[in-house]
Motif scaffolding. Structure first.
Motif, PDB file in Angstrom:
ATOM      1  N   UNK A  21       9.069  -3.588  -2.943  1.00 31.43           N
ATOM      2  CA  UNK A  21      10.493  -3.371  -2.663  1.00 31.43           C
ATOM      3  C   UNK A  21      10.992  -2.014  -3.148  1.00 31.43           C
ATOM      4  N   UNK A  22      10.886  -1.751  -4.435  1.00 34.14           N
ATOM      5  CA  UNK A  22      11.403  -0.477  -4.952  1.00 34.14           C
ATOM      6  C   UNK A  22      10.620   0.703  -4.394  1.00 34.14           C
ATOM      7  N   UNK A  23       9.298   0.635  -4.508  1.00 31.04           N
ATOM      8  CA  UNK A  23       8.469   1.781  -4.118  1.00 31.04           C
ATOM      9  C   UNK A  23       8.140   1.794  -2.637  1.00 31.04           C
ATOM     10  N   UNK A  24       7.870   0.630  -2.032  1.00 26.52           N
ATOM     11  CA  UNK A  24       7.496   0.578  -0.619  1.00 26.52           C
ATOM     12  C   UNK A  24       8.667   0.584   0.340  1.00 26.52           C
ATOM     13  N   UNK A  25       9.772  -0.086  -0.040  1.00 24.93           N
ATOM     14  CA  UNK A  25      10.907  -0.195   0.869  1.00 24.93           C
ATOM     15  C   UNK A  25      11.989   0.846   0.621  1.00 24.93           C
ATOM     16  N   UNK A  26      12.176   1.269  -0.620  1.00 25.72           N
ATOM     17  CA  UNK A  26      13.265   2.206  -0.915  1.00 25.72           C
ATOM     18  C   UNK A  26      12.739   3.614  -1.168  1.00 25.72           C
ATOM     19  N   UNK A  27      11.918   3.802  -2.193  1.00 27.59           N
ATOM     20  CA  UNK A  27      11.444   5.146  -2.527  1.00 27.59           C
ATOM     21  C   UNK A  27      10.629   5.777  -1.395  1.00 27.59           C
ATOM     22  N   UNK A  28      10.018   4.983  -0.541  1.00 30.27           N
ATOM     23  CA  UNK A  28       9.189   5.519   0.548  1.00 30.27           C
ATOM     24  C   UNK A  28       9.983   5.933   1.778  1.00 30.27           C
ATOM     25  N   UNK A  63       0.831  -1.213   0.000  1.00 28.69           N
ATOM     26  CA  UNK A  63       0.000   0.000   0.000  1.00 28.69           C
ATOM     27  C   UNK A  63       0.862   1.259   0.000  1.00 28.69           C
ATOM     28  N   UNK A  64       1.911   1.287   0.848  1.00 27.50           N
ATOM     29  CA  UNK A  64       2.813   2.432   0.875  1.00 27.50           C
ATOM     30  C   UNK A  64       3.527   2.571  -0.464  1.00 27.50           C
ATOM     31  N   UNK A  65       3.952   1.446  -1.019  1.00 32.17           N
ATOM     32  CA  UNK A  65       4.628   1.466  -2.311  1.00 32.17           C
ATOM     33  C   UNK A  65       3.733   2.006  -3.409  1.00 32.17           C
ATOM     34  N   UNK A  66       2.490   1.613  -3.402  1.00 33.05           N
ATOM     35  CA  UNK A  66       1.565   2.097  -4.427  1.00 33.05           C
ATOM     36  C   UNK A  66       1.332   3.597  -4.271  1.00 33.05           C
ATOM     37  N   UNK A  67       1.244   4.059  -3.036  1.00 35.84           N
ATOM     38  CA  UNK A  67       1.084   5.501  -2.794  1.00 35.84           C
ATOM     39  C   UNK A  67       2.285   6.271  -3.334  1.00 35.84           C
ATOM     40  N   UNK A  68       3.475   5.800  -3.006  1.00 38.69           N
ATOM     41  CA  UNK A  68       4.694   6.473  -3.465  1.00 38.69           C
ATOM     42  C   UNK A  68       4.837   6.367  -4.973  1.00 38.69           C
ATOM     43  N   UNK A  69       4.565   5.206  -5.524  1.00 34.96           N
ATOM     44  CA  UNK A  69       4.642   5.003  -6.980  1.00 34.96           C
ATOM     45  C   UNK A  69       3.732   5.991  -7.704  1.00 34.96           C
ATOM     46  N   UNK A  70       2.516   6.152  -7.209  1.00 32.18           N
ATOM     47  CA  UNK A  70       1.586   7.109  -7.825  1.00 32.18           C
ATOM     48  C   UNK A  70       2.092   8.543  -7.667  1.00 32.18           C
ATOM     49  N   UNK A  71       2.666   8.857  -6.527  1.00 33.10           N
ATOM     50  CA  UNK A  71       3.179  10.208  -6.295  1.00 33.10           C
ATOM     51  C   UNK A  71       4.319  10.541  -7.251  1.00 33.10           C
ATOM     52  N   UNK A  72       5.208   9.579  -7.486  1.00 31.22           N
ATOM     53  CA  UNK A  72       6.385   9.810  -8.326  1.00 31.22           C
ATOM     54  C   UNK A  72       6.046   9.691  -9.815  1.00 31.22           C
ATOM     55  N   UNK A  73       5.398   8.620 -10.208  1.00 31.47           N
ATOM     56  CA  UNK A  73       5.154   8.357 -11.629  1.00 31.47           C
ATOM     57  C   UNK A  73       3.847   8.935 -12.145  1.00 31.47           C
TER      58      UNK A  73
END
Length: 127
Positions: A42-49, A6-16
C-alpha cells in the motif's frame, strides 16, 4: 507475491536504501509479516510508486506529515531517505516551516532538532 508488492519493494529499496530494507526484512517474523506486506503493497506499491509527483515531493510531504504528527522515529528514517529522493536540507526546512504554521511550533522545533542531528550523522558517515 503480487505485482504491487514487487513494485512496492522496488520503490522501498530506492527510497530507503537496500541496507535498511534488508535489515527490516531480516527482522520480519511470522507475527509482523502481514503488516510488512501491507505497507510494502500500500504505502510503497500504491502510493510512493505513483508517477504523479516526484520522489522529492513525496519525501517533503512525508517529512511534514511525520513531523506534524510527532512520529519522530519515522521522521529520522525519512530524513535519511532524502539522500535517495533528491530532497535537500533546504527543502526539508521549508517543509518544517509549514509544520510550524499548520501543526505547531513545538512539533516543528522538535522536528528541526531531529533533522539537524540526522543530517549531521549523514555528513559524518561520508567522512
Amino acid at each position: 507475491m503480487t505485482n504491487r508488492y514487487d513494485q512496492g519493494m522496488t520503490t522501498r529499496r530506492r527510497v530507503l536504501g537496500d541496507a535498511h530494507v534488508a535489515r527490516a526484512e531480516a527482522a520480519k517474523t511470522d507475527f509482523d509479516e502481514p503488516f510488512q506486506r501491507l505497507i510494502t503493497e500500500s504505502a510503497w506499491g500504491a502510493v510512493w510508486s505513483r508517477d504523479t509527483i516526484s520522489l522529492r515531493e513525496r519525501s517533503m510531504l512525508t517529512i511534514a506529515l511525520l513531523a506534524g504528527l510527532g512520529n519522530d522515529h519515522e521522521l529520522a528514517l525519512h530524513i535519511r531517505a532524502t539522500a535517495n529522493t533528491g530532497a535537500t536540507p533546504g527543502d526539508v526546512i521549508e517543509a518544517l516551516l509549514h509544520v510550524a504554521i499548520y501543526a505547531g511550533v513545538p512539533r516543528a522545533n522538535h522536528a528541526i532538532k531531529i533533522a539537524k542531528e540526522t543530517f549531521a550523522e549523514m555528513e559524518a558517515a561520508k567522512r
